[in-house]
Each structure stands twice: as structure tokens, then as C-alpha cells.
Design an enzyme around this catalytic site. Structure first.
Site, PDB file in Angstrom:
ATOM      1  N   HIS A 271       6.195  -1.858 -21.882  1.00 54.22           N
ATOM      2  CA  HIS A 271       5.375  -1.923 -23.116  1.00 54.22           C
ATOM      3  C   HIS A 271       5.937  -0.886 -24.107  1.00 54.22           C
ATOM      4  O   HIS A 271       7.121  -0.929 -24.437  1.00 54.22           O
ATOM      5  CB  HIS A 271       3.914  -1.688 -22.715  1.00 54.22           C
ATOM      6  CG  HIS A 271       2.903  -1.953 -23.786  1.00 54.22           C
ATOM      7  ND1 HIS A 271       3.149  -2.700 -24.896  1.00 54.22           N
ATOM      8  CD2 HIS A 271       1.590  -1.550 -23.901  1.00 54.22           C
ATOM      9  CE1 HIS A 271       2.051  -2.759 -25.654  1.00 54.22           C
ATOM     10  NE2 HIS A 271       1.089  -2.063 -25.075  1.00 54.22           N
ATOM     11  N   HIS A 318       9.574 -11.041 -24.529  1.00 63.07           N
ATOM     12  CA  HIS A 318       8.163 -10.821 -24.868  1.00 63.07           C
ATOM     13  C   HIS A 318       7.293 -11.772 -24.063  1.00 63.07           C
ATOM     14  O   HIS A 318       7.706 -12.893 -23.753  1.00 63.07           O
ATOM     15  CB  HIS A 318       7.913 -11.035 -26.368  1.00 63.07           C
ATOM     16  CG  HIS A 318       6.665 -10.373 -26.831  1.00 63.07           C
ATOM     17  ND1 HIS A 318       5.439 -10.986 -26.766  1.00 63.07           N
ATOM     18  CD2 HIS A 318       6.430  -9.119 -27.311  1.00 63.07           C
ATOM     19  CE1 HIS A 318       4.519 -10.153 -27.212  1.00 63.07           C
ATOM     20  NE2 HIS A 318       5.099  -9.012 -27.549  1.00 63.07           N
TER      21      HIS A 318
HETATM   22  N1  HAX Z   1      15.918  -8.173 -19.550  1.00 64.90           N
HETATM   23  C1  HAX Z   1      16.062  -8.607 -18.280  1.00 64.90           C
HETATM   24  N2  HAX Z   1      15.186  -9.439 -17.677  1.00 64.90           N
HETATM   25  C2  HAX Z   1      14.149  -9.863 -18.416  1.00 64.90           C
HETATM   26  C3  HAX Z   1      13.950  -9.480 -19.745  1.00 64.90           C
HETATM   27  C4  HAX Z   1      14.881  -8.583 -20.309  1.00 64.90           C
HETATM   28  N3  HAX Z   1      14.762  -8.127 -21.543  1.00 64.90           N
HETATM   29  N4  HAX Z   1      12.822 -10.084 -20.195  1.00 64.90           N
HETATM   30  C5  HAX Z   1      12.324 -10.803 -19.187  1.00 64.90           C
HETATM   31  N5  HAX Z   1      13.110 -10.666 -18.097  1.00 64.90           N
HETATM   32  C6  HAX Z   1      12.925 -11.233 -16.775  1.00 64.90           C
HETATM   33  C7  HAX Z   1      11.614 -10.759 -16.188  1.00 64.90           C
HETATM   34  O1  HAX Z   1      11.762  -9.465 -15.609  1.00 64.90           O
HETATM   35  C8  HAX Z   1      11.318 -11.839 -15.180  1.00 64.90           C
HETATM   36  O2  HAX Z   1      12.143 -11.635 -14.060  1.00 64.90           O
HETATM   37  P1  HAX Z   1      11.664 -12.035 -12.562  1.00 64.90           P
HETATM   38  O3  HAX Z   1      11.358 -13.496 -12.607  1.00 64.90           O
HETATM   39  O4  HAX Z   1      12.825 -11.655 -11.729  1.00 64.90           O
HETATM   40  O5  HAX Z   1      10.428 -11.203 -12.301  1.00 64.90           O
HETATM   41  C9  HAX Z   1      11.820 -13.101 -15.911  1.00 64.90           C
HETATM   42  O6  HAX Z   1      12.773 -12.649 -16.860  1.00 64.90           O
HETATM   43  C10 HAX Z   1      10.736 -13.885 -16.620  1.00 64.90           C
HETATM   44  O7  HAX Z   1      10.049 -12.988 -17.471  1.00 64.90           O
HETATM   45  P2  HAX Z   1       9.367 -13.535 -18.816  1.00 64.90           P
HETATM   46  O8  HAX Z   1       8.305 -14.491 -18.426  1.00 64.90           O
HETATM   47  O9  HAX Z   1      10.407 -13.982 -19.772  1.00 64.90           O
HETATM   48  O10 HAX Z   1       8.762 -12.198 -19.412  1.00 64.90           O
HETATM   49  P3  HAX Z   1       7.387 -11.469 -19.049  1.00 64.90           P
HETATM   50  O11 HAX Z   1       6.325 -12.094 -19.885  1.00 64.90           O
HETATM   51  O12 HAX Z   1       7.150 -11.422 -17.583  1.00 64.90           O
HETATM   52  O13 HAX Z   1       7.685 -10.003 -19.522  1.00 64.90           O
HETATM   53  C11 HAX Z   1       8.465  -8.338 -21.014  1.00 64.90           C
HETATM   54  C12 HAX Z   1       7.727  -9.668 -20.894  1.00 64.90           C
HETATM   55  C13 HAX Z   1       8.365  -7.841 -22.435  1.00 64.90           C
HETATM   56  C14 HAX Z   1       7.803  -7.311 -20.089  1.00 64.90           C
HETATM   57  C15 HAX Z   1       9.940  -8.553 -20.622  1.00 64.90           C
HETATM   58  O14 HAX Z   1      10.545  -9.432 -21.519  1.00 64.90           O
HETATM   59  C16 HAX Z   1      10.739  -7.257 -20.538  1.00 64.90           C
HETATM   60  O15 HAX Z   1      10.707  -6.603 -19.489  1.00 64.90           O
HETATM   61  N6  HAX Z   1      11.453  -6.870 -21.643  1.00 64.90           N
HETATM   62  C17 HAX Z   1      12.186  -5.612 -21.674  1.00 64.90           C
HETATM   63  C18 HAX Z   1      11.229  -4.448 -21.910  1.00 64.90           C
HETATM   64  C19 HAX Z   1      10.677  -4.468 -23.305  1.00 64.90           C
HETATM   65  O16 HAX Z   1      11.407  -4.594 -24.284  1.00 64.90           O
HETATM   66  N7  HAX Z   1       9.359  -4.304 -23.417  1.00 64.90           N
HETATM   67  C20 HAX Z   1       8.669  -4.222 -24.735  1.00 64.90           C
HETATM   68  C21 HAX Z   1       7.938  -5.507 -25.081  1.00 64.90           C
HETATM   69  C22 HAX Z   1       7.235  -5.441 -26.401  1.00 64.90           C
HETATM   70  C23 HAX Z   1       6.132  -4.457 -26.348  1.00 64.90           C
HETATM   71  O17 HAX Z   1       5.154  -4.577 -25.640  1.00 64.90           O
HETATM   72  N8  HAX Z   1       6.308  -3.385 -27.050  1.00 64.90           N
HETATM   73  O18 HAX Z   1       5.486  -2.347 -26.904  1.00 64.90           O
END
Ligand code: HAX
Length: 441
Positions: A271, A318
Site C-alpha cells: 500500500h 492495482h
Molecule cells: N509486480 C510483481 N507481481 C505483481 C505485481 C507487481 N507490480 N502486481 C501484482 N503482482 C502479482 C501479485 O503478487 C499476484 O501474484 P500471486 O498470484 O503469485 O500471489 C498476481 O500478480 C495477481 O495479483 P493482482 O490480482 O494483479 O493484484 P492484487 O490485487 O492482488 O494486488 C497490488 C494489488 C497493488 C498489491 C499489487 O499490484 C502489487 O503488489 N503492486 C506492487 C506494490 C505497489 O505498487 N503497491 C501500491 C499500490 C497502490 C497503493 O495502494 N498505493 O498506496
């Protein structure tokens, strides 16, 4: 500043009746089916929270009471015509649901300036922690330590009628928001400037004062922080910081506790902490590639390496968005307008070109596009705020505007304590495979 409170009550009290009507007339209506996929992947997309301040669309991004970020940058009052809107105006919009006049915004600025006094014990709490405590640890501890001043808590203890909970919540919220820049700046100066603190200037606006107290007093930084505070303020109700604030608030915990809980959620790397991770990851990449100006190919190979190591590429992806985050775009436009040539910003733009196809190719990342955190750090860094372990605190100051406006609304509607059901893994298996299904646990 009673009139802001009265205007809120006048507008929002109509919704109490609407809330009650929907409950009595439509309480039995089914509005959505819940799939096992949703249960097993973090309750994504379940429509089960009321948040009036903003709404997120997967394609279009965030709208605050119906207004997109470009619309807000045009319509919200600003100090100077060429500047960025004041976050005070966005708070007014989120709370009351209508665009403020310039006068309203200046009045909120003044009101917050008069409420900004931070009790000494809050500084003592911060000072009692080692300087190596993460800035978000110090920030959250300072926030909950202010519960000593909670007007809501005192009113509850003396048996106030529940229909007035919103009133003392409003007072706590306004005091809390007013104090946050001082607390954030105190932590910043404590850790990075040898405890050389700068007093607030009550003539300045809320974001301008934060820049001033951090010691970055230029007009450019003030302008950037106004934009920063506007775009990070709210992202509807389901994100971790908003949901945690709302959930803890639903137990009628005082606003300091509720917001403290939200901030501890914001401190997670998936987050708000991602804004620090982005810069950390870029510096790690520069070091590993041994060049300040990596080629597209080098960046691509570093992204692939990150994925192969089972790590996330911070700033990308996201839970709801399926396009480039308009908060990313707003910052990119700001940089294009005001920043001539900056290596870190160039790299951020380069990653934006290179990363999405690679992330898409994995076939599992649902959103290969950048989120707000992909850009924010590079801009702060450019303007001299280089201590990136502090960036999530700045996000937290901004996030107070949305989640605390929502908390006042929650209390006015009288939203009940939240209590969803949980089941064992076997219990869920039974739901989809029947009573006699056998599993390994
Ligand atoms: N890099 C690598 N892998 C990623 C990824 C990324 N940027 N984004 C998603 N994935 C992976 C997930 O870890 C998940 O892997 P598993 O199946 O092995 O568990 C898979 O892709 C499916 O995930 P998703 O459904 O696309 O994404 P989620 O809704 O589960 O998660 C997140 C959303 C934002 C947590 C995720 O995209 C992420 O971890 N991004 C990187 C961290 C980040 O930038 N966070 C900030 C988000 C915005 C925010 O809240 N700001 O405050």
C-alpha cells in the site's frame, strides 16, 4: 468556523433518512453474488462498504464526489491562478459534497491554523523512540497518543446521545487534521535535521505550512505539496488505510485510534509504503547495473530479474485500477511542466515505457500499469526531499483528508459495527463441494 459544520449537517442529514429507508425498504434485496474467487483473493470487488467521499473506476480512476483529478485541478480554489488547488477545498468537497467558494477554503485554512497546537506529550512520545524507528512508527504512535484530547471519547463517557456522535467526531477530526503537518515535520526534522525544528507559520495554508516546517520553504515545493496532498487524499473505501480507519471507527473507537489504525495499514509495502519502495528499487537497480543512465534493455532485464526473484515491481499494479493511474499522470504532467531534466524522473518515465508489456506477459498481473507511487518519490526527490524513508508519512498526512471526512459521515449515518463472517478453509470447501467432500485439511 461553525458554519462549515452546520453546512455539513444541513446537507448530510438528508442522507440519514435515505440510509434508513434503504435499510427498511430493501433490506432483503440481493445486490451481488459472492464467488469463491473473491473470497480467496482478498474480497476484491465485493460491494459492501458505504463511502460517499470518492469512487474509483477501474478504467477512469478516482472521482471525488463526482469530480476527476483534471476537473479538480481546474475547479478547486487556489491561492494564485497559476498554482495548484488547496487541499482544504478538496476536504470541503469530500465532506459536504459541493465545490467550495474561495472564502470557504480560506476559512478552513484559518480554522486548521488555530487548531494546530500539538500538546507537549506528543513530542515527548516521539522523542522517547529511537531515531532509527521508522518514520511511520513515530507518526502512528504520535497520532494515537493524542487520544488524550479526544472530545468524542469524553462525550461518549458522559453518555451523549448517539445521534450527536458525529458532532464530537467532527471536532476531533478537525483538530487531528490540523495537527498532522506539525507532527510530520517534527519527525522529519528530528530524524534528518538533528532536531532543528521549525515553528508553524499560521499565515500559511495547510500544505504550505508542511513544506515550511520541513524546511523546504520554496514556492515550488509548496505548489508540489498542494498537488500531492490533493491526489493522495482518498481512493474510495476499500483500500487498506481507508478500510482500517472505517473498521476501527465502527467500534466507536475515537478518531485518533481509528486513523492510527489506518496509518499502520498505509505503512505496508503493498500500500502506501510502496512510494518508498519505488525509490529504493530504482537505486538498487542503478547500483546493480552500475550506471546512472540505464538503457531500456537494462531496465527490462532488471524488471525480469525482480519478478524471477519472486518480488513485486513497486509502483505497478492495482487491486481495482486497470489503466494508468490518473494520479500518476497528474504528477507526470507536473514534472513535464516544471522540471527541466532530472535523471530520476527520466528513469521513472523510462520504466513506464518498459515495464507494462513485461508485467502483462506474466499473464497473472491484472494491472500492468503504474499507480500513484510510481511517480511521487521522484518528484519529491527532485525538489530536495531526498529522505525517502519519510515519504509514506507525507502520504499519511494527505490520506487523513478523505478517511477522516468519511469517519464524520459514518458517525452521522450511524453506521453499525462491522462484523463479517469467517469460515474455516474446510467450511468453504463444504460450501462449494458439499458436506461429504474430503480435503487435505
Ligand atoms: N509486480 C510483481 N507481481 C505483481 C505485481 C507487481 N507490480 N502486481 C501484482 N503482482 C502479482 C501479485 O503478487 C499476484 O501474484 P500471486 O498470484 O503469485 O500471489 C498476481 O500478480 C495477481 O495479483 P493482482 O490480482 O494483479 O493484484 P492484487 O490485487 O492482488 O494486488 C497490488 C494489488 C497493488 C498489491 C499489487 O499490484 C502489487 O503488489 N503492486 C506492487 C506494490 C505497489 O505498487 N503497491 C501500491 C499500490 C497502490 C497503493 O495502494 N498505493 O498506496
Amino acid at each position: 468556523m461553525e458554519y462549515i459544520k452546520n453546512r455539513f449537517f444541513e446537507k448530510a442529514s438528508k442522507c440519514i433518512t435515505e440510509y434508513q429507508r434503504l435499510k427498511t425498504e430493501h433490506g432483503n434485496k440481493v445486490i451481488a453474488n459472492i464467488t469463491m474467487e473473491q473470497v480467496l483473493s482478498g474480497m476484491k470487488g465485493m460491494p459492501c462498504l458505504i463511502t460517499d467521499t470518492s469512487k474509483l473506476d477501474a478504467q477512469e480512476g478516482i472521482r471525488f464526489r463526482g469530480y476527476s483529478i483534471p476537473e479538480l485541478r481546474e475547479k478547486l480554489p487556489r491561492l494564485r491562478p497559476e498554482g495548484e488547488p488547496l487541499p482544504e477545498g478538496l476536504f470541503y468537497l469530500m465532506l459536504i459534497g459541493e465545490l467550495p467558494e474561495r472564502e470557504d477554503v480560506l476559512n478552513i485554512s484559518k480554522d486548521w491554523a488555530t487548531r494546530a497546537y500539538v500538546p507537549q506529550h506528543v513530542f515527548d512520545v516521539i522523542d522517547a523512540m529511537p531515531k532509527i524507528s521508522r518514520p511511520m512508527t513515530q507518526f502512528s504512535a504520535a497520532i494515537i497518543s493524542m487520544a488524550t484530547d479526544s472530545i468524542f471519547q469524553k462525550a461518549y463517557r458522559t453518555g451523549v446521545n448517539k445521534k450527536y456522535y458525529w458532532d464530537t467526531t467532527y471536532e476531533d477530526v478537525m483538530n487531528l487534521i490540523a495537527r498532522l503537518p506539525r507532527i510530520a515535520a517534527y519527525i522529519y526534522r528530528r530524524i534528518y535535521h538533528n532536531d532543528d525544528h521549525i515553528e508553524p507559520d499560521p499565515r500559511l495554508d495547510w500544505a504550505g505550512n508542511l513544506a515550511h516546517m520541513m524546511g523546504h520553504d520554496s514556492d515550488e515545493v509548496k505548489r508540489l505539496l498542494r498537488l500531492y496532498m490533493v491526489i493522495h487524499s482518498d481512493h474510495e473505501g476499500g483500500n487498506v488505510s481507508a478500510h482500517a480507519t472505517h473498521l476501527v471507527g465502527s467500534a466507536l473507537s475515537n478518531p485518533y485510534y481509528a486513523f492510527g489504525a489506518g496509518m499502520l495499514g498505509l505503512a505496508g509495502p503493498l500500500h502506501g509504503y510502496a512510494n518508498q519502495e519505488v525509490i529504493h528499487w530504482i537505486f538498487e537497480m542503478i547500483q546493480s547495473l552500475d550506471t546512472e543512465e540505464p538503457t531500456d534493455e537494462q531496465i527490462a532485464s532488471y524488471i525480469k530479474k525482480t519478478l524471477e526473484e519472486g518480488r513485486v515491481v513497486p509502483g505497478y499494479g492495482h487491486a481495482v485500477l486497470r489503466q494508468t493511474d490518473p494520479r500518476f499522470t497528474a504528477q507526470q504532467e507536473f514534472a513535464a511542466k516544471y522540471v527541466k531534466d532530472d535523471n530520476l524522473i527520466n528513469i521513472v518515465n523510462q520504466i513506464y515505457r518498459v515495464a507494462p508489456p513485461i508485467l502483462e506477459e506474466t499473464g497473472k498481473i491484472k494491472n500492468p500499469w503504474p499507480n500513484v507511487d510510481a511517480f511521487s518519490g521522484a518528484l519529491l526527490y527532485h525538489y530536495g526531499i531526498k529522505e525517502y524513508n519519510f515519504y509514506t508519512v507525507m502520504f499519511g498526512v494527505s490520506r487523513s483528508l478523505g478517511v477522516l471526512a468519511s469517519l464524520i459521515v459514518d458517525r452521522l449515518y450511524g453506521l453499525p459495527i462491522e462484523r463479517p463472517s469467517s469460515f474455516t478453509l474446510g467450511g468453504f470447501r463444504e460450501m462449494v463441494e458439499g458436506k461429504n467432500a474430503k480435503g487435505s485439511c
